[in-house]
Design an enzyme around this catalytic site. Structure first.
Site, PDB file in Angstrom:
ATOM      1  CE  LYS A  19      -3.838  -3.541   8.887  1.00  0.00           C
ATOM      2  NZ  LYS A  19      -3.128  -2.372   8.812  1.00  0.00           N
ATOM      3  NE  ARG A  67       2.688  -3.027  -3.571  1.00  0.00           N
ATOM      4  CZ  ARG A  67       4.060  -3.725  -3.063  1.00  0.00           C
ATOM      5  NH1 ARG A  67       4.793  -4.044  -3.944  1.00  0.00           N
ATOM      6  NH2 ARG A  67       4.924  -2.439  -2.294  1.00  0.00           N
ATOM      7  CG  ASN A  93       6.175   1.379  -0.506  1.00  0.00           C
ATOM      8  OD1 ASN A  93       6.814   1.402  -1.223  1.00  0.00           O
ATOM      9  ND2 ASN A  93       4.644   0.636  -1.585  1.00  0.00           N
ATOM     10  CB  SER A 135       1.307  -0.009   7.948  1.00  0.00           C
ATOM     11  OG  SER A 135       1.066   0.406   6.330  1.00  0.00           O
ATOM     12  CB  ALA A 136      -1.510  -3.712   4.716  1.00  0.00           C
ATOM     13  CB  SER A 137       2.161   0.255   3.349  1.00  0.00           C
ATOM     14  OG  SER A 137       2.532   0.613   2.135  1.00  0.00           O
ATOM     15  CG  ASP A 148      -3.561   1.499   9.451  1.00  0.00           C
ATOM     16  OD1 ASP A 148      -3.394   0.985   8.343  1.00  0.00           O
ATOM     17  OD2 ASP A 148      -4.643   2.094   8.564  1.00  0.00           O
ATOM     18  CG  LEU A 149       1.872   5.084   7.614  1.00  0.00           C
ATOM     19  CD1 LEU A 149       2.344   5.699   8.320  1.00  0.00           C
ATOM     20  CD2 LEU A 149       2.936   4.180   6.847  1.00  0.00           C
ATOM     21  CG  ASP A 150      -0.646   3.270   4.068  1.00  0.00           C
ATOM     22  OD1 ASP A 150      -0.314   4.553   3.764  1.00  0.00           O
ATOM     23  OD2 ASP A 150      -0.905   2.385   3.763  1.00  0.00           O
ATOM     24  CB  THR A 165      -0.649   6.827   2.135  1.00  0.00           C
ATOM     25  OG1 THR A 165      -0.659   7.021   3.374  1.00  0.00           O
ATOM     26  CG2 THR A 165       1.038   8.024   1.761  1.00  0.00           C
ATOM     27  CD  GLU A 207      -6.793  -0.608  10.482  1.00  0.00           C
ATOM     28  OE1 GLU A 207      -6.446   0.185   9.290  1.00  0.00           O
ATOM     29  OE2 GLU A 207      -5.108  -1.140  10.232  1.00  0.00           O
ATOM     30  CG  ASP A 208      -7.883   4.599   7.107  1.00  0.00           C
ATOM     31  OD1 ASP A 208      -7.115   3.115   7.929  1.00  0.00           O
ATOM     32  OD2 ASP A 208      -7.310   4.734   5.863  1.00  0.00           O
ATOM     33  CE  LYS A 234      -9.906   4.854   2.757  1.00  0.00           C
ATOM     34  NZ  LYS A 234     -10.835   5.808   3.449  1.00  0.00           N
ATOM     35  N   GLY A 235      -6.719  -0.923   3.649  1.00  0.00           N
ATOM     36  CA  GLY A 235      -6.053  -2.344   4.922  1.00  0.00           C
ATOM     37  C   GLY A 235      -6.008  -3.047   4.559  1.00  0.00           C
ATOM     38  CB  ILE A 236      -6.685  -4.947   0.763  1.00  0.00           C
ATOM     39  CG1 ILE A 236      -8.839  -4.480   1.374  1.00  0.00           C
ATOM     40  CG2 ILE A 236      -6.988  -6.699   0.403  1.00  0.00           C
ATOM     41  CD1 ILE A 236      -8.332  -5.785   2.663  1.00  0.00           C
TER      42      ILE A 236
HETATM   43  C1  BG6 Z   1      -2.434  -0.339   3.700  1.00  0.00           C
HETATM   44  C2  BG6 Z   1      -3.286  -0.083   2.690  1.00  0.00           C
HETATM   45  O1  BG6 Z   1      -2.073   0.456   4.551  1.00  0.00           O
HETATM   46  O2  BG6 Z   1      -0.712  -0.551   2.230  1.00  0.00           O
HETATM   47  C3  BG6 Z   1      -3.547  -0.299   1.553  1.00  0.00           C
HETATM   48  O3  BG6 Z   1      -4.733   0.149   3.087  1.00  0.00           O
HETATM   49  C4  BG6 Z   1      -2.716  -0.720   0.564  1.00  0.00           C
HETATM   50  O4  BG6 Z   1      -4.076   0.130   0.295  1.00  0.00           O
HETATM   51  C5  BG6 Z   1      -1.515  -1.909   1.180  1.00  0.00           C
HETATM   52  O5  BG6 Z   1      -2.593  -1.745  -1.321  1.00  0.00           O
HETATM   53  C6  BG6 Z   1       0.228  -2.277   1.239  1.00  0.00           C
HETATM   54  O6  BG6 Z   1       0.399  -1.678   0.910  1.00  0.00           O
HETATM   55  P1  BG6 Z   1       2.034  -1.538  -0.564  1.00  0.00           P
HETATM   56  O7  BG6 Z   1       2.582   0.255  -0.069  1.00  0.00           O
HETATM   57  O8  BG6 Z   1       2.118  -2.159   0.564  1.00  0.00           O
HETATM   58  O9  BG6 Z   1       1.115  -1.595  -1.713  1.00  0.00           O
HETATM   59 MG    MG Z   2      -5.295   3.055   6.669  1.00  0.00          MG
END
Ligand code: BG6
Ligand code: MG
Length: 224
Positions: free
Chosen positions: A151, A53, A124, A120-122, A13-15, A21, A175-176, A49-51
């Site tokens: 997740k 956007r 970004n 990562s769910a992100s 996981d990243l964030d 972050t 994971e966190d 966390k992990g959810i």
């Molecule tokens: C996860 C974070 O890694 O990414 C969440 O823990 C976040 O808090 C999710 O909502 C989505 O990220 P992004 O950068 O695509 O908005």
């Molecule tokens: Mg995380």
């Protein structure tokens, strides 16, 4: 649990695992919570966390009793606004923002021949890894835009196994978040949780700080 000698790869996981972050997501979502009139609490921040956007936005709206107050278009605008604020915050990230010990752990793991991927769910994540100077250590990044479920569904870690070209039993997922630990366990990988004592009880391996995560400490925990 497999023995450490069976492990060939790590899905990160990243964030909140590689860089803090989670704090920046919280800062940006807090503005959204203020806008919609949802009281911001530590529990709400932890549950996000992990959810993804849009799901996070739904949770913020529901927490304040506003689940039905916004149209889909308005919700998209709120999520875009949050992302713009978040992207301003992550622009400032540099290699100095890698969490304690994580840079060494990543470099050691690659030097020892382990395969690394990002789960990562992100959306970004590629930009963040780039700002941290870590892109070259990872074989690949799962693109969360291509997932049918986020997740705690196992899909993202199963996809990370495909990126690593390894069976799930040979992978440790880091994971966190509670949602992420559930995802790793359901994928049949070994879950490593990084959180305060008592948080993430479902993690198979538990660490209270990133600085404690090394190949040696993981081996000790798995083989005892
Ligand atoms: C996860 C974070 O890694 O990414 C969440 O823990 C976040 O808090 C999710 O909502 C989505 O990220 P992004 O950068 O695509 O908005
Ligand atoms: Mg995380």
């Amino acid at each position: 649990m497999p023995k450490f000698a069976d492990i060939k790869g790590f899905a990160f996981d990243l964030d909140g695992v590689i860089t803090d972050t989670a704090r920046l997501h919280g800062q940006a979502w807090r503005q959204t919570a203020d806008t919609v009139g949802t009281p911001w609490t530590a529990e709400l921040a932890e549950s996000l966390k992990g959810i993804s956007r849009l799901e996070s936005l739904e949770m913020i709206l529901a927490a304040g009793g506003h689940a039905n107050d916004y149209t889909e278009r308005e919700k998209e605008a709120l999520a875009d606004e949050k992302n713009e604020a978040y992207q301003e915050l992550i622009k400032t990230l540099t290699p100095a923002d890698i969490l304690p010990g994580m840079g060494d752990f990543i470099r050691d793991a690659v030097a020892q021949g382990y395969r690394l991927s990002i789960a990562s769910a992100s959306k970004n994540a590629p930009a963040i890894l780039n700002n941290l100077g870590l892109t070259k250590y990872f074989i690949g990044i799962v693109d969360p835009a291509t997932l049918s479920a986020g997740k705690p569904d196992p899909e993202i870690f199963v996809r990370a196994a495909a990126v690593l070209d390894l069976p799930n039993e040979q992978i440790i997922g880091l994971e966190d978040s509670a949602a992420g630990i559930k995802s790793i366990n359901a994928a049949g990988q070994t879950s490593l949780g990084i959180a305060a004592a008592g948080v993430l009880p479902e993690a198979k391996l538990h660490f209270t700080a990133t600085s404690q995560v090394t190949l040696a400490t993981i081996a000790t925990k798995m083989n005892q």
